[in-house]
Design a protein around this motif. Structure first.
Motif, mmCIF file in Angstrom:
data_model
loop_
_atom_site.group_PDB
_atom_site.id
_atom_site.type_symbol
_atom_site.label_atom_id
_atom_site.label_comp_id
_atom_site.label_asym_id
_atom_site.label_seq_id
_atom_site.Cartn_x
_atom_site.Cartn_y
_atom_site.Cartn_z
ATOM 1 N N PRO A 264 0.803 -1.223 0.000
ATOM 2 C CA PRO A 264 0.000 0.000 0.000
ATOM 3 C C PRO A 264 0.833 1.270 0.000
ATOM 4 N N THR A 265 2.043 1.185 0.578
ATOM 5 C CA THR A 265 2.826 2.414 0.663
ATOM 6 C C THR A 265 3.947 2.476 -0.361
ATOM 7 N N ALA A 266 3.927 1.552 -1.309
ATOM 8 C CA ALA A 266 4.949 1.605 -2.362
ATOM 9 C C ALA A 266 4.568 2.665 -3.377
ATOM 10 N N THR A 267 5.509 3.021 -4.229
ATOM 11 C CA THR A 267 5.192 4.022 -5.246
ATOM 12 C C THR A 267 4.271 3.411 -6.286
ATOM 13 N N PRO A 268 3.520 4.271 -6.964
ATOM 14 C CA PRO A 268 2.634 3.757 -8.013
ATOM 15 C C PRO A 268 3.382 2.954 -9.073
ATOM 16 N N GLU A 269 4.616 3.348 -9.359
ATOM 17 C CA GLU A 269 5.383 2.606 -10.364
ATOM 18 C C GLU A 269 5.652 1.194 -9.884
ATOM 19 N N GLN A 270 6.025 1.067 -8.610
ATOM 20 C CA GLN A 270 6.285 -0.259 -8.075
ATOM 21 C C GLN A 270 5.020 -1.102 -8.074
ATOM 22 N N GLN A 271 3.876 -0.450 -7.752
ATOM 23 C CA GLN A 271 2.622 -1.184 -7.752
ATOM 24 C C GLN A 271 2.297 -1.674 -9.155
ATOM 25 N N GLN A 272 2.623 -0.858 -10.144
ATOM 26 C CA GLN A 272 2.327 -1.263 -11.520
ATOM 27 C C GLN A 272 3.158 -2.477 -11.909
ATOM 28 N N LEU A 273 4.402 -2.521 -11.423
ATOM 29 C CA LEU A 273 5.243 -3.685 -11.698
ATOM 30 C C LEU A 273 4.582 -4.949 -11.184
ATOM 31 N N ILE A 274 4.050 -4.836 -9.976
ATOM 32 C CA ILE A 274 3.379 -6.000 -9.393
ATOM 33 C C ILE A 274 2.189 -6.392 -10.264
ATOM 34 N N ARG A 275 1.442 -5.360 -10.687
ATOM 35 C CA ARG A 275 0.264 -5.655 -11.503
ATOM 36 C C ARG A 275 0.648 -6.355 -12.801
ATOM 37 N N ASP A 276 1.728 -5.871 -13.421
ATOM 38 C CA ASP A 276 2.145 -6.492 -14.672
ATOM 39 C C ASP A 276 2.469 -7.955 -14.477
ATOM 40 N N SER A 277 3.119 -8.257 -13.348
ATOM 41 C CA SER A 277 3.502 -9.654 -13.137
ATOM 42 C C SER A 277 2.293 -10.553 -12.956
ATOM 43 N N MET A 278 1.133 -9.955 -12.665
ATOM 44 C CA MET A 278 -0.077 -10.778 -12.504
ATOM 45 C C MET A 278 -0.899 -10.814 -13.773
ATOM 46 N N GLY A 279 -0.446 -10.091 -14.799
ATOM 47 C CA GLY A 279 -1.225 -10.076 -16.035
ATOM 48 C C GLY A 279 -2.387 -9.110 -15.987
ATOM 49 N N LEU A 280 -2.386 -8.210 -14.986
ATOM 50 C CA LEU A 280 -3.523 -7.315 -14.861
ATOM 51 C C LEU A 280 -3.361 -6.055 -15.706
#
Lengths: 522, 309, 341
Positions: free
Chosen positions: B40-56
């Motif tokens: 929740p407290t990571a940067t939006p860019e880092q969150q997007q990386l996570i999202r990409d790894s899930m195929g979202l």
């Protein structure tokens, strides 16, 4: 047939009444009420119930969750530990450290004879790899850091740390108090190691992790003083009431995140004691600078003066919090009170509004505050209180409560909320852990510091001498923030633990990590 | 009969596919996503990386196509938070919930037959009114409240039963009671009213006039003729029961399918939520088919109307 | 009422002063049967006739002790085979029902359990009192079915009641009541809910049963036609009381009570006599919770005298085996009734 039924009903009612009744047990110690039953956990086991969900991966690199930090700290250790009283870092896994003249190279000497839980030795290679990985901007943990670290191994027990940008990093030494030491081999293959199981140097090693429960046992080869409790079970339980009941029924020894209402119930229970203390967390009301008029300093100050902070502490938290008086919590290294923060003065608020051209709130659009519900305690309640305070000076404001995920969605956005609630619990007591991402980087508020403030921030970021750092922080940085009021600190959070009375000697760090060294159970 | 079953099954498959699609889209449209929950407290860019790894990062129709392609192969995907396949997570959670469900159903059936008989046979007497009032009470008490009260009485004050987790049979008692109470209430009312109904039927009075014993009349006439409304009520309530299980398991921290799905929703664990939705959807469809066809089979008059005789 | 035993045969059932009341409210009592007396001889058919509400069904149910609450038997004796069955314990009574005394009911649709096959219900009737093997039961079942004229018994056993017509069902019910060779069959309005052709079918079946088994039958109806076809003795009830009783021929040729005469004249077809015009009895039966003083028929009787409104007439002998409860029994010869033609 009728008689049997009547008898059955009578039995059921009797059990109900016995069960529901409070038993007043008078003992030699006094007549405290006991609503709970005897402890059910084993003498050599401590059962702790946490309030946050486990993450998919246990790796310290991949999360910023408070509960995960606590769980890690049971098995993993840091190079230095902060002495709470003197606010000076003390040796732990590192024995000596010193800067070179340029203040950009920190040489660290390590303790010898320390072993990891998997039996391998702790060497400089491991320390170097851990520091680099933890500060790497590609890892979620890197968001704590203002700069990445580059490390060089000199020998088995010596290595150097250099900030990647080449500029001195003032917060470095303090940050080493919250950087967990992991095995270099594990870091090369995280999926099969640190993602699934902790492997650290701490007094407890993780033996299993299933069904949302992490089980730890004493690590016989620990280099320091071995605690007495043999097994720790750290379990996630979703519902606050369930945690409470488990504590009262004796099925748990320690529960986290007790809210203030429940705390008063527990305080009066003979079998349970309540540990409460201020944490590193502060709750702030953060304006979004891209939404006019939040970018106007006077408006922000007016809001700050309009809030009755004492009222919130007394009425909403029943005394289980403290009002904010600075931009960092009192447990943070370098803390000092500043004027203007936590000051309730409706007249000054009215003056600020008038000066800004919004006398009595005329001309102001209808503002809103977005807040999360279910994560931080009582957010809805005290924001409604705040909205009422703002109303009293003429500022119209609505409160929009959202569930944690929805709130997380809006947290970093520039729109559509005017203000948003947020708390920050840094993993350690280094002030940059908060100040950097909130004010220097302006991640949540999208605040752009003034030239003067920027200058202060830069100097603070690169000052490596701890005395000088304190001076900049207390004499320049915090007052400048108070003048600018980029956000409004509301309260310093108190964290409340419920602990069974038969558990003695449980201590906590200021980050609310557990210290088990002296724990015994009757 | 077989023709009807097949027809209903085909309809059921169609309904399930609609449910999958609608839930798929809604999940991705509600605020919040797994990346934000994880960091929740990571940067939006880092969150997007996570999202990409899930195929979202792909568009919703694309994601749906991939999901369905896997579904047909029997692959329900991986849970983001439990680092295991959705199928495995469900395999662990379902048996535990089944223990609760079956215990609750069996308890309710037994209790409701006893209470309903006592009430029905003594219609309008004080005991009937007492039992009926208790039934109304049980039906109106919200299950999270009942669960909490049970915990307070039996775990906290009396200390005789565990309040949470699955720890063997003792830990199943309180959740079973919490689940069984409203079900017992409804079934008791059904048994009571259908017994009163049966005893008012002419053929029951005629049986009495023919010298059939009261016991035989109770079992073969009155109770047996209550089977159909009983089964229908049970089937309907089964739907509510499965819904209650989410709340009850949560309060008791009991790691069954209800607890799992609730946590999955809170954490936006899309694949796990989706998998469980499919499970529930199939369950309800099959349940409805069984109830409808069962009640036709049980009543010879309806069978005749259907042409089954 | 004195004990009357006929020398033509022993009395199988004797009802003495039966009183059955219904407590419909805290102070309201409906006296449905107020002092009824009659006897039924072995092998004979007694027809009980009366309007709705005259208390005839209640009388029948009182005999079997199946009167439903709030009804209760207030007084009287029912002597069956020498024993007062009103006084015996319930357990013994149950062994009489369906076994020694059987009853058939008005509506064959609701008399059967719709969820059990015919075969099962017949077997149940058989096994209710003397459980035995299914082979024996089956034999008996087929036997009684044949008794009522159902020859394809084997085929119908597996079917459900809903699969047959009303008339057929009633015949099966009659068969079911006969399965344990009862001594007395009470038929409570067995044809009332059936069409006229089916009525004939049922009466025919009952006759056949009577002929073949010599069973005593008590048939209750409001249809004079049925009673005149089928019974040996007739018993007329009005407002819970007996007003006249006699062997059929006597009653039909020389009725004595004004009510009975009124009934005969209101029947469209009466043996060989054809009436030109139906004559109905004016007025309505009395409110049973508030019966007026005197003869209950007085308010409708065209021959009523003052005493009729004051004193209840007692049942008196007016001929051989002929009883009448009237202060002024009429001397009426049906064959001489010019109006009846």
């Amino acid at each position: 047939m009728k008689k049997i039924c009547a008898l059955m009903l009578a039995v059921v009612m009797a059990v109900g009444m016995v069960g529901c009744g409070n038993s007043d047990k008078s003992t030699a110690k006094g007549t405290a009420k006991t609503t709970s039953s005897e402890s059910k956990t084993a003498k050599d086991t401590l059962v702790i119930l946490g309030a946050e969900n486990w993450q998919a991966s246990l790796s310290p690199l991949k999360h910023t969750s408070t509960m995960m930090l606590h769980a890690e700290a049971i098995a993993l250790e840091h190079l230095l530990v902060m002495d709470e009283k003197t606010q000076e870092p003390q040796p732990n896994l590192a024995t000596e450290w010193s800067y070179d003249d340029t203040k950009t190279v920190l040489t660290v000497k390590l303790r010898e004879g320390v072993k990891f839980h998997d039996g391998s030795d702790f060497t400089a290679e491991d320390a170097a790899a851990s520091c680099e990985a933890y500060s790497n901007a590609d890892n979620v943990s890197g968001s704590w850091w203002a700069d990445e670290l580059k490390c060089n191994v000199i020998d088995d027990y010596t290595f150097t740390i250099t900030p990647a940008s080449g500029k001195p990093l003032g917060s470095l030494v303090n940050m080493l108090c919250s950087t967990p030491m992991m095995s270099a081999d594990d870091l090369k293959d995280p999926e099969n190691t640190i993602d699934k199981k902790y492997n650290g140097t701490g007094p407890y090693k993780m033996v299993s992790f299933e069904n949302d429960t992490a089980t730890y046992e004493l690590f016989d080869d620990y280099w320091g003083t071995l605690p007495k409790i043999k097994t720790i079970q750290y379990k996630y339980v979703a519902d606050a009431t369930t945690r409470l009941s488990a504590l009262q029924s004796g099925e748990a020894d320690v529960i986290e995140r007790v809210d203030s209402d429940a705390a008063s119930v527990l305080e009066s229970d003979k079998n349970i004691k309540v540990d409460k203390f201020l944490t590193t967390e502060c709750k702030h009301l953060i304006p979004k600078f891209k939404m006019k008029p939040m970018n106007e300093k006077l408006v922000r100050k007016a809001i700050a003066y309009a809030i009755d902070y004492d009222g919130i502490v007394k009425d909403i938290f029943s005394g289980y919090a403290e009002k904010a008086d600075s931009f960092i919590s009192s447990t943070i290294w370098g803390y000092e009170k500043v004027d203007g923060v936590g000051e309730y003065d409706p007249e000054k608020a009215a003056e600020c509004l008038k000066e800004a051209g919004y006398e009595n709130g005329d001309g102001l659009p209808e503002l809103n505050i977005y807040t999360s519900v279910g994560f931080y305690p009582k957010t809805k309640e005290y924001y409604e209180y705040i909205a009422a305070c703002l109303q009293a000076v003429g500022i119209n404001c609505t409160v929009v409560p959202l569930d944690t995920s929805a709130w997380g969605d809006v947290l970093y956005e520039e729109t559509p909320c005017y203000m948003i609630d947020c708390g920050w619990q840094p993993s350690g007591i280094e002030p940059e852990l908060k100040l950097n991402s909130w004010y220097a980087a302006g991640r949540i508020s999208h605040y752009e510091p003034t030239k003067e403030l920027q200058d202060i921030m830069d100097r603070f970021a690169t000052e490596t001498d701890s005395e000088k750092r304190k001076e900049i922080l207390q004499k320049e940085y915090l007052p400048a923030l108070a003048e600018e009021m980029p956000d409004i600190p509301i309260i310093k959070s108190m964290t409340i633990f419920g602990v069974r009375s038969n558990v003695n000697g449980l201590e906590y760090t200021s980050g609310a990590d557990y210290i088990f060294t002296n724990v015994t159970k009757d | 009969m077989l023709g009807t079953v097949l027809k209903r099954l085909v309809q059921g498959i169609f309904v399930t596919i609609c449910v999958i699609f609608i839930s798929f889209v809604i999940l991705r449209m509600i605020p919040g996503d797994p990346a934000k929950v994880m960091a929740p407290t990571a940067t939006p860019e880092q969150q997007q990386l996570i999202r990409d790894s899930m195929g979202l990062d792909k568009s919703i129709p694309q994601q749906f196509k991939m999901y369905m392609a896997n579904l047909v192969k029997g692959d329900l995907g991986e849970s983001y938070f439990k680092s295991d396949t959705v199928v495995n997570v469900m395999k662990q959670a379902v048996p535990l919930s089944l223990i609760l469900l079956v215990s609750a159903i069996v308890t309710s059936i037994l209790l409701s037959i006893v209470l309903g008989t006592v009430a029905g046979l003594n219609g309008n007497s004080w005991i009937d009114r007492l039992i009926s009032s208790i039934a109304v009470l049980f039906q109106s008490m919200p299950n999270y409240w009942v669960s909490s009260v049970l915990i307070i009485i039996f775990s906290v004050n009396l200390g005789v039963l565990p309040s949470m987790d699955y720890q063997g049979p003792a830990s199943c008692v309180l959740p079973t009671v919490a689940l069984a109470l409203p079900l017992t209430a409804v079934l008791t009312k059904v048994v009571r009213s259908s017994l009163i109904d049966s005893y008012n039927q002419e053929f029951v009075k005629v049986a009495y006039a023919r010298g059939i014993s009261k016991v035989a009349i109770y079992f073969k006439y009155a109770l047996r003729n209550s089977v159909i409304p009983f089964v229908i009520a049970l089937g309907t309530q089964l739907g509510f029961l499965v819904g209650s299980i989410v709340v009850v398991e949560y309060v008791f921290n009991f790691p069954g399918i209800g607890y799992t799905v609730l946590n999955a929703i809170l954490r936006r664990d899309y694949n796990l939520v989706q998998g469980i939705i499919i499970l529930f959807s199939v369950f309800f469809i099959v349940l409805n088919i069984v109830i409808d066809l069962g009640s036709i089979r049980l009543d010879p008059r309806m069978r005749k109307a259907q042409g089954g005789l | 009422m004195e004990n009357r035993t006929e020398n033509t045969g022993e009395v199988i059932l004797q009802v003495k002063n039966l009183k059955t009341y219904f407590k419909t409210g805290p102070h309201k009592v409906v006296k449905a049967v107020e002092g009824v007396n009659f006897s039924l001889k072995k092998g004979r058919v007694l027809g009980i006739i009366g309007e709705s509400g005259s208390g005839k069904s209640v009388t029948a149910r009182s005999i079997l002790r199946i009167v439903e609450s709030p009804g209760y038997i207030a007084d009287g004796e029912v002597i069956f085979k020498g024993q007062d069955i009103l006084k015996i314990p319930e357990k013994e009574m149950r062994s009489i029902r369906g076994n020694e005394i059987s009853m058939i009911f008005q509506d064959p649709t609701t008399s059967f359990n719709p969820y059990m096959t015919i075969g099962k219900q017949l077997a149940e009737a058989y096994n209710a009192h003397s459980p035995s093997g299914s082979e024996k039961a089956k034999k008996e079942i087929l036997r009684v079915l044949e008794l009522v004229g159902i020859t394809n018994g084997e085929e119908i056993l597996k079917k459900y009641p809903c699969e047959f017509s009303a008339g057929f069902r009633q015949r099966i019910f009659i068969a079911m009541s006969m399965i344990l060779y009862p001594d007395l069959l009470i038929a409570d309005e067995p044809t009332t809910s059936l069409g006229i052709t089916i009525q004939a079918e049922i009466i025919e079946a009952l006759s056949e049963v009577q002929k073949q088994t010599g069973i005593s039958i008590m048939i209750i109806t409001h249809d004079f036609g049925v009673v005149s076809q089928f019974s040996d003795d007739i018993f007329v009830m009005y407002a819970g009381r007996c007003v006249e009783s006699a062997p059929k021929k006597d009653l039909l040729r020389n009725p004595k009570h004004p009510y009975t005469i009124g009934l005969i004249r209101s029947v469209p077809l009466l043996e060989a006599r054809k009436t030109k015009r139906l004559k109905s009895i004016p007025g309505f039966p009395p409110d049973m919770s508030n019966v007026p003083e005197g003869c209950p028929f007085a308010s409708r009787c065209e021959y009523a005298k003052p005493i009729c409104h004051k004193e209840v007439p007692e049942l008196k002998n007016v001929g051989e085996d002929h009883m009448c409860a009237c202060h002024f029994p009429l001397d009426y010869d049906v064959s001489e009734d010019t109006e009846l033609g």
